[in-house]
Design a protein around this motif. Structure first.
Motif, PDB file in Angstrom:
ATOM      1  N   ASN A  43      26.174 -39.764  17.821  1.00 17.45           N
ATOM      2  CA  ASN A  43      25.215 -40.349  18.753  1.00 17.45           C
ATOM      3  C   ASN A  43      23.964 -40.830  18.044  1.00 17.45           C
ATOM      4  OD1 ASN A  43      24.263 -41.003  21.437  1.00 17.45           O
ATOM      5  ND2 ASN A  43      22.863 -39.277  21.237  1.00 17.45           N
ATOM      6  N   LEU A  44      23.556 -40.120  17.010  1.00 10.17           N
ATOM      7  CA  LEU A  44      22.395 -40.536  16.216  1.00 10.17           C
ATOM      8  C   LEU A  44      22.605 -41.941  15.669  1.00 10.17           C
ATOM      9  CD1 LEU A  44      19.716 -39.671  14.564  1.00 10.17           C
ATOM     10  CD2 LEU A  44      21.328 -39.257  12.714  1.00 10.17           C
ATOM     11  N   GLN A  45      23.778 -42.192  15.107  1.00  6.71           N
ATOM     12  CA  GLN A  45      24.046 -43.507  14.539  1.00  6.71           C
ATOM     13  C   GLN A  45      24.047 -44.581  15.632  1.00  6.71           C
ATOM     14  OE1 GLN A  45      27.449 -43.733  12.007  1.00  6.71           O
ATOM     15  NE2 GLN A  45      27.081 -45.855  11.450  1.00  6.71           N
ATOM     16  N   VAL A  46      24.595 -44.256  16.798  1.00  8.84           N
ATOM     17  CA  VAL A  46      24.589 -45.198  17.919  1.00  8.84           C
ATOM     18  C   VAL A  46      23.159 -45.554  18.306  1.00  8.84           C
ATOM     19  CG1 VAL A  46      25.150 -45.488  20.359  1.00  8.84           C
ATOM     20  CG2 VAL A  46      26.829 -44.466  18.812  1.00  8.84           C
ATOM     21  N   LYS A  84      14.227 -45.597  12.482  1.00  9.87           N
ATOM     22  CA  LYS A  84      14.525 -44.817  11.281  1.00  9.87           C
ATOM     23  C   LYS A  84      13.277 -44.350  10.552  1.00  9.87           C
ATOM     24  CE  LYS A  84      19.066 -46.854  10.464  1.00  9.87           C
ATOM     25  NZ  LYS A  84      19.964 -47.555   9.527  1.00  9.87           N
ATOM     26  N   SER A  85      12.133 -44.927  10.880  1.00  6.99           N
ATOM     27  CA  SER A  85      10.884 -44.511  10.232  1.00  6.99           C
ATOM     28  C   SER A  85      10.246 -43.316  10.946  1.00  6.99           C
ATOM     29  CB  SER A  85       9.891 -45.674  10.202  1.00  6.99           C
ATOM     30  OG  SER A  85       9.519 -46.053  11.516  1.00  6.99           O
ATOM     31  N   GLN A  86      10.792 -42.938  12.100  1.00  3.56           N
ATOM     32  CA  GLN A  86      10.231 -41.808  12.840  1.00  3.56           C
ATOM     33  C   GLN A  86      10.429 -40.504  12.078  1.00  3.56           C
ATOM     34  OE1 GLN A  86      12.389 -42.753  16.598  1.00  3.56           O
ATOM     35  NE2 GLN A  86      10.448 -42.258  17.591  1.00  3.56           N
ATOM     36  N   ILE A  87       9.429 -39.654  12.155  1.00  2.00           N
ATOM     37  CA  ILE A  87       9.557 -38.317  11.586  1.00  2.00           C
ATOM     38  C   ILE A  87      10.453 -37.502  12.510  1.00  2.00           C
ATOM     39  CG2 ILE A  87       8.332 -36.188  10.998  1.00  2.00           C
ATOM     40  CD1 ILE A  87       5.891 -37.905  10.338  1.00  2.00           C
ATOM     41  N   ILE A  88      11.510 -36.941  11.950  1.00  4.90           N
ATOM     42  CA  ILE A  88      12.467 -36.199  12.762  1.00  4.90           C
ATOM     43  C   ILE A  88      11.991 -34.761  12.942  1.00  4.90           C
ATOM     44  CG2 ILE A  88      14.854 -35.448  12.987  1.00  4.90           C
ATOM     45  CD1 ILE A  88      14.444 -38.457  13.216  1.00  4.90           C
ATOM     46  N   ARG A 116      15.748 -35.254  22.059  1.00  2.00           N
ATOM     47  CA  ARG A 116      16.035 -36.559  22.667  1.00  2.00           C
ATOM     48  C   ARG A 116      17.416 -37.052  22.260  1.00  2.00           C
ATOM     49  NH1 ARG A 116      11.687 -40.690  21.004  1.00  2.00           N
ATOM     50  NH2 ARG A 116      13.333 -42.032  21.812  1.00  2.00           N
ATOM     51  N   ILE A 117      17.742 -36.893  20.989  1.00  2.99           N
ATOM     52  CA  ILE A 117      19.050 -37.331  20.502  1.00  2.99           C
ATOM     53  C   ILE A 117      20.163 -36.592  21.234  1.00  2.99           C
ATOM     54  CG2 ILE A 117      20.587 -37.388  18.488  1.00  2.99           C
ATOM     55  CD1 ILE A 117      18.010 -37.590  16.750  1.00  2.99           C
ATOM     56  N   ILE A 118      19.981 -35.294  21.374  1.00  4.40           N
ATOM     57  CA  ILE A 118      21.002 -34.476  22.043  1.00  4.40           C
ATOM     58  C   ILE A 118      21.124 -34.856  23.513  1.00  4.40           C
ATOM     59  CG2 ILE A 118      21.615 -32.134  22.760  1.00  4.40           C
ATOM     60  CD1 ILE A 118      20.267 -31.127  20.186  1.00  4.40           C
ATOM     61  N   PHE A 119      19.994 -35.050  24.168  1.00  2.00           N
ATOM     62  CA  PHE A 119      20.032 -35.278  25.608  1.00  2.00           C
ATOM     63  C   PHE A 119      20.640 -36.623  25.985  1.00  2.00           C
ATOM     64  CE2 PHE A 119      17.467 -31.925  27.739  1.00  2.00           C
ATOM     65  CZ  PHE A 119      18.243 -31.849  28.885  1.00  2.00           C
ATOM     66  N   PHE A 129      21.164 -32.955   8.005  1.00  2.00           N
ATOM     67  CA  PHE A 129      22.162 -34.014   8.164  1.00  2.00           C
ATOM     68  C   PHE A 129      21.499 -35.375   8.357  1.00  2.00           C
ATOM     69  CE2 PHE A 129      25.959 -31.267   9.103  1.00  2.00           C
ATOM     70  CZ  PHE A 129      26.824 -31.916   8.230  1.00  2.00           C
ATOM     71  N   ILE A 130      20.407 -35.412   9.098  1.00  2.00           N
ATOM     72  CA  ILE A 130      19.708 -36.685   9.319  1.00  2.00           C
ATOM     73  C   ILE A 130      19.131 -37.198   8.007  1.00  2.00           C
ATOM     74  CG2 ILE A 130      17.755 -37.774  10.481  1.00  2.00           C
ATOM     75  CD1 ILE A 130      18.319 -35.833  12.844  1.00  2.00           C
ATOM     76  N   LYS A 131      18.601 -36.301   7.188  1.00  2.52           N
ATOM     77  CA  LYS A 131      18.115 -36.709   5.864  1.00  2.52           C
ATOM     78  C   LYS A 131      19.277 -37.225   5.014  1.00  2.52           C
ATOM     79  CE  LYS A 131      15.484 -35.135   1.855  1.00  2.52           C
ATOM     80  NZ  LYS A 131      16.399 -35.778   0.883  1.00  2.52           N
TER      81      LYS A 131
END
Length: 226
Positions: free
Chosen positions: A127-130, A139-143, A150-153, A214-216
């Motif tokens: 879902n992150l990639q979507v 992609k510049s946002q600090i995770i 938000r990603i999960i929801f 994983f996001i990194k």
């Protein structure tokens, strides 16, 4: 715990990157289970163990999605694999000793640290990639934890929270994947991402850590992860 989760993830992901041209959802699941087994038991899974646990996670997926009955033979083999690994670690085995063989004890490990992460982490990363490709996440946002929420929801791995009220004998369902769209509930959404009450996910703290890792990894190896 001998090693930090970050160190375990780094070693397991480096191994995968050295062996595979593409890190897909299957490899994400396998990196996840390798990381947690190294973290919890100081044990490096063998290839046949990794493959067995991954296949078992697919069998559990069938039942969670109510698509089919999972193979009991494969699921039992997966449980036996984890039990054998537990028995190799004196510190972990000593917590419950022979009680580890009982479902209410081995489930303490199997559900929040083996099966659920293998299923959920890969789904969340897909879902992150979507979201990145659709421009809904920058992609510049600090995770941080809020961004992960938000990603999960937006595509919750378990879109429905089910509970039972013994007072009224009522079973009710809360749609987690749409709940954050309602202004009344939006400010409370972070409290429900990992469930709530006695059945709340006990691996929440570790989920945030491994998702950030994983996001990194995704950012650093974007052309290889899909």
């Amino acid at each position: 715990v001998i090693n930090s989760l970050e160190k375990c993830f780094e070693e397991c992901s480096d191994r995968a990157l050295s062996r595979y041209d593409v890190i897909d959802s299957e490899q994400i699941s396998k990196i996840t289970v390798c990381t947690f087994c190294y973290f919890l038991f100081d044990y490096h899974l063998k290839d046949d163990e990794i493959n067995l646990l991954y296949v078992a996670s697919l069998e559990w997926r069938k039942e969670i999605a109510m698509k089919a009955q999972g193979s009991m033979v494969i699921k039992i083999k997966a449980i036996e694999t984890i039990l054998n690994i537990i028995k190799l670690n004196e510190n972990v085995y000593g917590i419950f000793d022979d009680k580890w063989n009982l479902p209410e004890y081995y489930s303490v490990i199997m559900q929040p640290f083996i099966i659920s992460p293998m299923i959920n982490i890969s789904d969340i990363m897909v879902n992150l990639q979507v979201l990145f490709e659709n421009g809904k996440l920058n992609k510049s946002q600090i995770i941080d934890n809020n961004i992960i929420n938000r990603i999960i929801f937006t595509a919750h791995p378990f879109p429905i929270l089910e509970r039972y009220d013994p007072v009224t004998s009522t079973q009710y369902f809360i749609p987690l994947d749409t709940l954050s769209n309602y202004e009344l509930y939006n400010y409370k959404y972070k409290n429900l991402v990992f469930g709530t009450g006695e059945r709340k996910c006990s691996g929440q703290k570790y989920a945030y850590i491994i998702l950030k890792l994983f996001i990194k990894l995704y950012h650093d190896n974007n052309e290889r992860i899909r």
